[in-house]
Write an enzyme that holds these catalytic residues in place. Structure first.
Site, PDB file in Angstrom:
ATOM      1  N   HIS A  46       6.306  -3.666   1.972  1.00 42.13           N
ATOM      2  CA  HIS A  46       5.418  -2.714   1.188  1.00 42.13           C
ATOM      3  C   HIS A  46       4.019  -2.656   1.833  1.00 42.13           C
ATOM      4  CE1 HIS A  46       7.808  -2.954  -2.570  1.00 42.13           C
ATOM      5  NE2 HIS A  46       8.053  -4.261  -2.427  1.00 42.13           N
TER       6      HIS A  46
ATOM      7  N   GLY B  69      11.217  -9.171  -5.763  1.00 37.80           N
ATOM      8  CA  GLY B  69      10.619  -9.919  -6.965  1.00 37.80           C
ATOM      9  C   GLY B  69       9.660 -10.775  -6.451  1.00 37.80           C
TER      10      GLY B  69
ATOM     11  N   GLU C  24       6.722   1.402   2.846  1.00 37.74           N
ATOM     12  CA  GLU C  24       7.612   1.671   2.178  1.00 37.74           C
ATOM     13  C   GLU C  24       8.446   3.037   2.591  1.00 37.74           C
ATOM     14  OE1 GLU C  24       5.619   2.119  -1.759  1.00 37.74           O
ATOM     15  OE2 GLU C  24       5.520  -0.031  -2.179  1.00 37.74           O
TER      16      GLU C  24
ATOM     17  N   SER D   6      12.231  -5.999   0.182  1.00 34.86           N
ATOM     18  CA  SER D   6      11.007  -6.745  -0.289  1.00 34.86           C
ATOM     19  C   SER D   6      11.206  -8.162  -0.333  1.00 34.86           C
ATOM     20  CB  SER D   6      10.864  -6.156  -1.912  1.00 34.86           C
ATOM     21  OG  SER D   6       9.305  -6.707  -2.161  1.00 34.86           O
ATOM     22  N   ALA D   7      11.007  -8.941  -1.402  1.00 38.66           N
ATOM     23  CA  ALA D   7      11.177 -10.333  -1.150  1.00 38.66           C
ATOM     24  C   ALA D   7      12.387 -10.764  -0.543  1.00 38.66           C
ATOM     25  CB  ALA D   7      11.468 -11.031  -2.541  1.00 38.66           C
TER      26      ALA D   7
END
Lengths: 235, 235
Positions: B159, B90, B194, B122-123
């Protein structure tokens, strides 16, 4: 009489630095031959001297002389005495951190609101908004605050990018990021595409360049506005 | 015995949420059926409940039960008692702000270093690094610090994106942004494409997935490392 150009980018694809804006810059800075350049955003990490040379070369084409703020001992007085100001692009976090460190944010705001003509490109445009929360830059340093000049009553997202068709990348689109911004903040955001700028003349805030801009308001669907649109009522 | 998966993304193009990782997650969480989910990063601004449901559905496929940290009164104790932890993606600023607000960063760090298996996507992967300064996210809120868990002695850029060939966009490439980071910071950065992840087993930090990763060290040219590479000496 506030006179500001808030440009999405300094350079359009295939063009030279500031070239597409030179006619407008001759008009913006028509009452002064001397312009103060603030190179704090350091694109690519270049030195203040090298960045100032780059700005100098571009402004030479319209007969203007550039000084870098780092060439002076007292940045606050230097801003106060400037007859024209240009803040170039680079990293918004680095720029804002340095503006706070040198204590010149309030002086900049006062000078520009009192009529000192101002050009911002990219990071230099981000700081024209209420906050820098809608920058695209990487947070490589932590400034003491994200609050910026508030020369316009909304936020700017420069280099606005539409979703890339058929992209397989799963990172957020720009629109998604701005929607997330509106989960925590209520001010509008203007997404300025490269080649667009906002021409501020006191209470007129006119979209210039050949592209539409994308406007994001809290709890509304985003919408496009045409070149020539006046953002005077957006707040 | 530290056991961590640091994944570039939760979802690969064309796949369902976490699907490409499920076999590895069965192994990572083999000693527990219960996993604590931390939904603070709120992708797209979704609620904690909805985000937790999404994680729950994915983990159901491998017979694991998910609880959201917001369902408990005391987040610090909840982290302390967890047998497995997942922090989803997020917005990294929102995530880190909430981790500080709830005072659980040091508890998380201690638990994971003591062997509680951890998944970050991700985050949730950004926070495994020394700082969050190499996130791609928009700074929609200002956390009190950019310092994160330091579970690995470098920073993560999830990413990771190569420059897009023939792009006419003038915004910075990811590589340019990380080079700017190294004007102000010295720790290495691992750009994870990714579909890639780092599998941490105590002192082994192995690159997994089918892609190479791009490593950025201070004052060195960036370089690629193959799947199977061990980052144990990168610091």
């Amino acid at each position: 009489m506030k006179k500001i150009i808030i440009a999405s980018t300094s350079t359009v694809y295939g063009g030279a630095y500031l070239d597409y804006l030179l006619t407008s810059l001759s008009e913006l800075f028509k009452d002064t031959d001397k312009i103060l350049f603030i190179p704090y955003a350091r694109p690519n990490g270049i030195s203040y001297d090298n960045y100032t040379s780059k700005a100098r070369d571009a402004f030479n084409k319209i007969g203007k002389q550039i000084s870098g703020i780092h060439e002076f001992d007292n940045p606050v007085n230097t801003v106060k005495e400037a007859k024209g100001i240009f803040v170039g692009g680079g990293n918004t976090f680095v720029l804002v951190n340095q503006l706070y460190k040198n204590g010149i944010l309030s002086e900049l705001k006062e000078s520009i609101n009192n009529g000192t003509p101002y050009l911002g490109t990219s990071a230099g445009s981000n700081i024209c908004g209420l906050t820098m929360n809608t920058t695209n830059d990487m947070p490589i340093v932590l400034p003491p605050s994200f609050k910026t000049l508030g020369l316009v009553p909304f936020n700017i997202n420069p280099h606005y990018l539409d979703p890339i068709p058929n992209s397989k990348h799963m990172g957020e689109t720009r629109e998604t990021r701005i929607k997330e911004f509106h989960c925590f903040n209520t001010q509008p955001v203007v997404g300025l595409r490269e080649g667009s700028w906002i021409d501020v003349n006191n209470n007129q805030l006119i979209l210039k360049g050949e592209y539409t801009a994308r406007v994001f308001e809290h709890n509304k669907s985003p919408y496009e506005v045409e070149s020539g649109y006046n953002f005077a009522d957006l707040k």
